[in-house]
Design a protein around this motif. Structure first.
Motif, mmCIF file in Angstrom:
data_model
loop_
_atom_site.group_PDB
_atom_site.id
_atom_site.type_symbol
_atom_site.label_atom_id
_atom_site.label_comp_id
_atom_site.label_asym_id
_atom_site.label_seq_id
_atom_site.Cartn_x
_atom_site.Cartn_y
_atom_site.Cartn_z
ATOM 1 N N GLY A 85 1.022 -1.387 -0.041
ATOM 2 C CA GLY A 85 0.311 -0.629 0.583
ATOM 3 C C GLY A 85 0.559 0.856 0.160
ATOM 4 N N GLN A 86 2.045 1.437 -0.535
ATOM 5 C CA GLN A 86 2.780 2.944 -0.183
ATOM 6 C C GLN A 86 3.509 2.577 -1.336
ATOM 7 O OE1 GLN A 86 4.981 2.585 3.815
ATOM 8 N NE2 GLN A 86 4.425 0.832 4.048
ATOM 9 N N GLY A 87 3.132 1.857 -2.139
ATOM 10 C CA GLY A 87 3.327 1.987 -4.058
ATOM 11 C C GLY A 87 5.059 1.031 -4.156
ATOM 12 N N VAL A 88 4.731 0.170 -3.384
ATOM 13 C CA VAL A 88 6.324 -0.353 -3.765
ATOM 14 C C VAL A 88 6.108 -1.054 -4.648
ATOM 15 C CG1 VAL A 88 7.933 -2.362 -2.518
ATOM 16 C CG2 VAL A 88 7.100 -0.469 -1.277
ATOM 17 N N SER A 89 4.803 -2.162 -5.299
ATOM 18 C CA SER A 89 5.243 -2.853 -6.714
ATOM 19 C C SER A 89 4.945 -2.036 -7.158
ATOM 20 C CB SER A 89 3.921 -4.092 -6.149
ATOM 21 O OG SER A 89 2.593 -2.485 -6.323
ATOM 22 N N LYS A 90 4.125 -0.565 -7.688
ATOM 23 C CA LYS A 90 4.607 -0.439 -8.556
ATOM 24 C C LYS A 90 5.709 0.268 -9.200
ATOM 25 C CE LYS A 90 -0.120 1.842 -8.474
ATOM 26 N NZ LYS A 90 -1.163 2.569 -8.243
#
Length: 156
Positions: A85-90
Motif C-alpha cells: 500500500g506504499q507504492g512498492v509494487s508499482k
C-alpha cells in the motif's frame, strides 16, 4: 512511500535475503506453498532476480525467467505485508520494465490470481491468442516431493 525511506532496486544475487524470500514463497504465497529449498535455489540461479530495499532491508522480490533477447516470464512477485500500500509494487514493476536486458522483447508473460490491475498498468493483458498457448501444470509437485522426502527420512 515515505520520503525518509528511500527505495533501492538491484539485481545483485548476493544481496538477496534468500531466507526471507524462501520463507515467503514456501509458507505465505498461494502459488509456491511447500516449495522445496533446493528447487527454490535452482529457480534463483536460472532467473534474473530483482530486489527492492529500504535502508538495506529487502522488502520486495520478483524474478524474470528470460533469455534477455526474445522472451521473459515474470514470477514470484511479492511485497512484504508491512510495505504494501506504499507504492512498492508499482516502483518495482517500473524498475523491472525499464531494465536494459528486458527491452524490445517479443513476448513477456506472467500468471496472477489477484493483481491484474497492477500488471495492466505495465502493458500486460489477456493472451492475444489463447488457442495457441498450452501448458503442462503440476500443482501438487511440491507436496509429492515433500512426501517422498519424508518417506525416505522415515526409512533411513
Amino acid at each position: 512511500m515515505p520520503q525518509s525511506l528511500p527505495l533501492e532496486f538491484d539485481c545483485d544475487p548476493a544481496r538477496l535475503d534468500r531466507d526471507m524470500i524462501y520463507h515467503y514463497l514456501s509458507q505465505q504465497s498461494y502459488w509456491a506453498a511447500g516449495l522445496p529449498r533446493d528447487i527454490f535455489e535452482r529457480s534463483l540461479a536460472g532467473s534474473l532476480c530483482f530486489g527492492a530495499y529500504v535502508d538495506g532491508q529487502q522488502v520486495a522480490f520478483a524474478r524474470m525467467i528470460t533469455d534477455q533477447a526474445t522472451f521473459a516470464y515474470l514470477a514470484d512477485v511479492f511485497v512484504l505485508p508491512l510495505w504494501r500500500g506504499q507504492g512498492v509494487s508499482k516502483a518495482l514493476m517500473a524498475f523491472i520494465m525499464a531494465y536494459p536486458g528486458l527491452q524490445n522483447l517479443r513476448r513477456m508473460m506472467l500468471a496472477t490470481a489477484d493483481a491484474h490491475g497492477l500488471y495492466a498498468q505495465y502493458g500486460f493483458g489477456a493472451l492475444s491468442s489463447p488457442e495457441r498457448m498450452m501448458e503442462k501444470l503440476d500443482q501438487q509437485v511440491y507436496q509429492r516431493l515433500a512426501a517422498a522426502t519424508d518417506s525416505r527420512a522415515q526409512q533411513g
